[in-house]
Design a protein around this motif. Structure first.
Motif, mmCIF file in Angstrom:
data_model
loop_
_atom_site.group_PDB
_atom_site.id
_atom_site.type_symbol
_atom_site.label_atom_id
_atom_site.label_comp_id
_atom_site.label_asym_id
_atom_site.label_seq_id
_atom_site.Cartn_x
_atom_site.Cartn_y
_atom_site.Cartn_z
ATOM 1 N N MET A 1 0.826 -1.202 0.000
ATOM 2 C CA MET A 1 0.000 0.000 0.000
ATOM 3 C C MET A 1 0.866 1.261 0.000
ATOM 4 N N SER A 2 2.145 1.129 0.321
ATOM 5 C CA SER A 2 3.026 2.289 0.304
ATOM 6 C C SER A 2 3.229 2.760 -1.129
ATOM 7 N N ASP A 3 3.710 3.995 -1.290
ATOM 8 C CA ASP A 3 3.931 4.600 -2.597
ATOM 9 C C ASP A 3 4.654 3.625 -3.519
ATOM 10 N N ARG A 4 4.110 3.432 -4.732
ATOM 11 C CA ARG A 4 4.697 2.484 -5.689
ATOM 12 C C ARG A 4 6.133 2.846 -6.013
ATOM 13 N N ARG A 5 6.406 4.153 -6.150
ATOM 14 C CA ARG A 5 7.772 4.579 -6.454
ATOM 15 C C ARG A 5 8.730 4.165 -5.344
ATOM 16 N N GLN B 1 8.270 1.624 -3.264
ATOM 17 C CA GLN B 1 8.417 0.169 -3.286
ATOM 18 C C GLN B 1 9.444 -0.256 -4.341
ATOM 19 N N VAL B 2 9.371 0.374 -5.517
ATOM 20 C CA VAL B 2 10.320 0.042 -6.579
ATOM 21 C C VAL B 2 11.734 0.441 -6.171
ATOM 22 N N PHE B 3 11.879 1.666 -5.643
ATOM 23 C CA PHE B 3 13.193 2.115 -5.169
ATOM 24 C C PHE B 3 13.751 1.151 -4.125
ATOM 25 N N HIS B 4 12.902 0.751 -3.169
ATOM 26 C CA HIS B 4 13.332 -0.132 -2.082
ATOM 27 C C HIS B 4 13.860 -1.454 -2.642
ATOM 28 N N THR B 5 13.192 -2.000 -3.659
ATOM 29 C CA THR B 5 13.618 -3.271 -4.250
ATOM 30 C C THR B 5 14.947 -3.121 -4.991
ATOM 31 N N VAL B 6 15.097 -2.035 -5.755
ATOM 32 C CA VAL B 6 16.358 -1.789 -6.457
ATOM 33 C C VAL B 6 17.495 -1.606 -5.451
ATOM 34 N N ALA B 7 17.232 -0.838 -4.397
ATOM 35 C CA ALA B 7 18.262 -0.551 -3.397
ATOM 36 C C ALA B 7 18.686 -1.810 -2.645
ATOM 37 N N ARG B 8 17.735 -2.695 -2.404
ATOM 38 C CA ARG B 8 18.058 -3.922 -1.667
ATOM 39 C C ARG B 8 18.858 -4.889 -2.534
ATOM 40 N N LEU B 9 18.502 -4.954 -3.826
ATOM 41 C CA LEU B 9 19.176 -5.894 -4.734
ATOM 42 C C LEU B 9 20.373 -5.262 -5.446
ATOM 43 N N LEU B 10 20.437 -3.916 -5.428
ATOM 44 C CA LEU B 10 21.467 -3.163 -6.156
ATOM 45 C C LEU B 10 21.534 -3.616 -7.618
ATOM 46 N N SER B 11 20.347 -3.768 -8.193
ATOM 47 C CA SER B 11 20.254 -4.179 -9.594
ATOM 48 C C SER B 11 18.879 -3.804 -10.138
ATOM 49 N N PHE B 12 18.860 -3.030 -11.226
ATOM 50 C CA PHE B 12 17.592 -2.689 -11.869
ATOM 51 C C PHE B 12 16.994 -3.917 -12.552
ATOM 52 N N ALA C 1 10.364 0.462 -16.990
ATOM 53 C CA ALA C 1 9.335 0.901 -16.034
ATOM 54 C C ALA C 1 9.939 1.098 -14.646
ATOM 55 N N VAL C 2 10.855 0.217 -14.266
ATOM 56 C CA VAL C 2 11.548 0.367 -12.977
ATOM 57 C C VAL C 2 12.370 1.651 -12.972
ATOM 58 N N THR C 3 13.122 1.869 -14.048
ATOM 59 C CA THR C 3 13.946 3.079 -14.161
ATOM 60 C C THR C 3 13.082 4.338 -14.076
ATOM 61 N N PHE C 4 11.923 4.320 -14.741
ATOM 62 C CA PHE C 4 11.010 5.473 -14.729
ATOM 63 C C PHE C 4 10.527 5.781 -13.314
ATOM 64 N N GLN C 5 10.153 4.739 -12.539
ATOM 65 C CA GLN C 5 9.671 4.944 -11.165
ATOM 66 C C GLN C 5 10.770 5.552 -10.292
ATOM 67 N N VAL C 6 11.993 5.065 -10.448
ATOM 68 C CA VAL C 6 13.106 5.582 -9.644
ATOM 69 C C VAL C 6 13.394 7.029 -10.029
ATOM 70 N N LYS D 1 19.849 7.334 2.886
ATOM 71 C CA LYS D 1 18.856 7.906 3.808
ATOM 72 C C LYS D 1 17.447 7.471 3.420
ATOM 73 N N VAL D 2 17.144 7.577 2.109
ATOM 74 C CA VAL D 2 15.811 7.191 1.635
ATOM 75 C C VAL D 2 15.571 5.703 1.871
ATOM 76 N N PHE D 3 16.595 4.891 1.642
ATOM 77 C CA PHE D 3 16.452 3.441 1.844
ATOM 78 C C PHE D 3 16.145 3.117 3.306
ATOM 79 N N SER D 4 16.792 3.826 4.227
ATOM 80 C CA SER D 4 16.548 3.608 5.651
ATOM 81 C C SER D 4 15.085 3.868 6.008
ATOM 82 N N TYR D 5 14.546 4.983 5.486
ATOM 83 C CA TYR D 5 13.133 5.296 5.757
ATOM 84 C C TYR D 5 12.199 4.356 4.992
ATOM 85 N N ALA D 6 12.594 3.961 3.774
ATOM 86 C CA ALA D 6 11.760 3.059 2.973
ATOM 87 C C ALA D 6 11.596 1.709 3.666
ATOM 88 N N GLU D 7 12.639 1.247 4.337
ATOM 89 C CA GLU D 7 12.567 -0.015 5.096
ATOM 90 C C GLU D 7 11.482 0.084 6.169
#
Length: 299
Positions: free
Chosen positions: A1-5, A7-18, A31-36, A63-69
């Protein structure tokens, strides 16, 4: 339910891979690149340093990743708590199965479960073990079933059922006269492996290691990404492989493949994987209980 952008950022940041994030989220890479990029525009700063071979977080990205978690965790907890208040077993249940499980175990398992809960819409996502774990961590799926042990503090892992792996070969290949084969004999056979990240491959590597054999000592003729491709290659007599016995029942009946047990035997467990939450979804609990009964009845 959190902002889709987010969620996408959080997944990229965790995997360090688009690319891996796109696979996990079932999106295209553009589409992933566009959201980020939208999120970067909102904050008016770069969140990733990108090169042709590496992705890493900038200071702002960290910083954003810390809050996104924190936001993702709270959002998931809220959804589960609200859903847990309802006794209604309907809506969507998204299950992730690593390749062997999704193709050969889930169809017969879910056939009976669906009869008990006809209003439930079951969605299956297929990936290797690493991919399923990524989907769980990103809350893309409600429950994962994988072929190798998973170690992660924020995940709850329990045994589902046991599975035997066997050496498969072409029937015309008469070099295997006996009923079983030793690990040492594998060194001289043209071998077909699953891809890196596969639960089956991890189990085989661990088995060989215990027998004093490194994966590098095998005469690897090919690496393939799923059991069907491997069976096709073995049927074409390109080499031999080790697969779950549950994956070759049709080929055994048609006599297009034969198998030999390994001595000592090679077996593994399948595991349920889900996020650790204070609140558990009733339908997920029901499926886990049903699956455990199914495993007992079919063992």
């Amino acid at each position: 339910m959190s902002d889709r952008r987010l969620q996408v950022f959080h997944t990229v940041a965790r995997l360090l891979s688009f690319t891996k994030a796109a696979d996990t989220l079932h999106m295209t890479q553009p589409a992933v690149t566009f959201q980020v990029r939208q999120l970067e525009e909102q904050f008016n700063t770069r969140l990733f340093d990108r090169t042709h071979s590496k992705v890493k977080l900038t200071e702002a990205g960290k910083k954003v990743f810390s809050y996104a978690e924190k936001i993702t965790s709270l959002s998931n907890e809220m959804e589960l708590e609200i859903k847990s208040l309802s006794e209604d077993i309907s809506g969507n249940l998204i299950i992730g199965g690593s390749t062997t499980i999704a193709q050969y175990i889930l169809p017969s398992l879910l056939q009976g479960f669906k009869k008990e809960y006809p209003e439930l819409n079951i969605i299956i996502r297929e990936a290797n073990t690493d991919g399923i774990v990524s989907m769980i961590e990103s809350s893309v799926i409600d429950l994962g079933i994988v072929e190798a042990p998973v170690k992660a503090q924020d995940l709850e892992v329990e045994i589902f059922m046991s599975d035997e792996l066997v050496l498969i070969h072409n029937p015309e290949n008469n070099f295997l006269k006996k009923d079983s084969i030793s690990p040492d004999e594998l060194r001289d056979l043209p071998f077909i492996l699953r891809e890196e990240g596969s639960g089956t491959r991890a189990v085989i590597a661990e088995y060989l290691k215990k027998q004093g054999i490194g994966e590098g000592e095998l005469e690897v003729s090919m690496e393939l990404g799923n059991s069907e491709s491997i069976k096709g290659a073995v049927e074409a007599n390109i080499g031999v492989s080790i697969l779950s016995k549950s994956t070759i029942q049709k080929e055994l009946a048609l006599k297009t493949l034969l198998y030999k047990e390994l001595s000592p035997k090679i077996s593994r467990n399948f595991y349920f994987v889900r996020r650790r939450h204070k609140f558990k979804l009733k339908v997920t609990e029901n499926l886990v209980d049903y699956a455990k009964n199914y495993a007992r009845e079919t063992s």
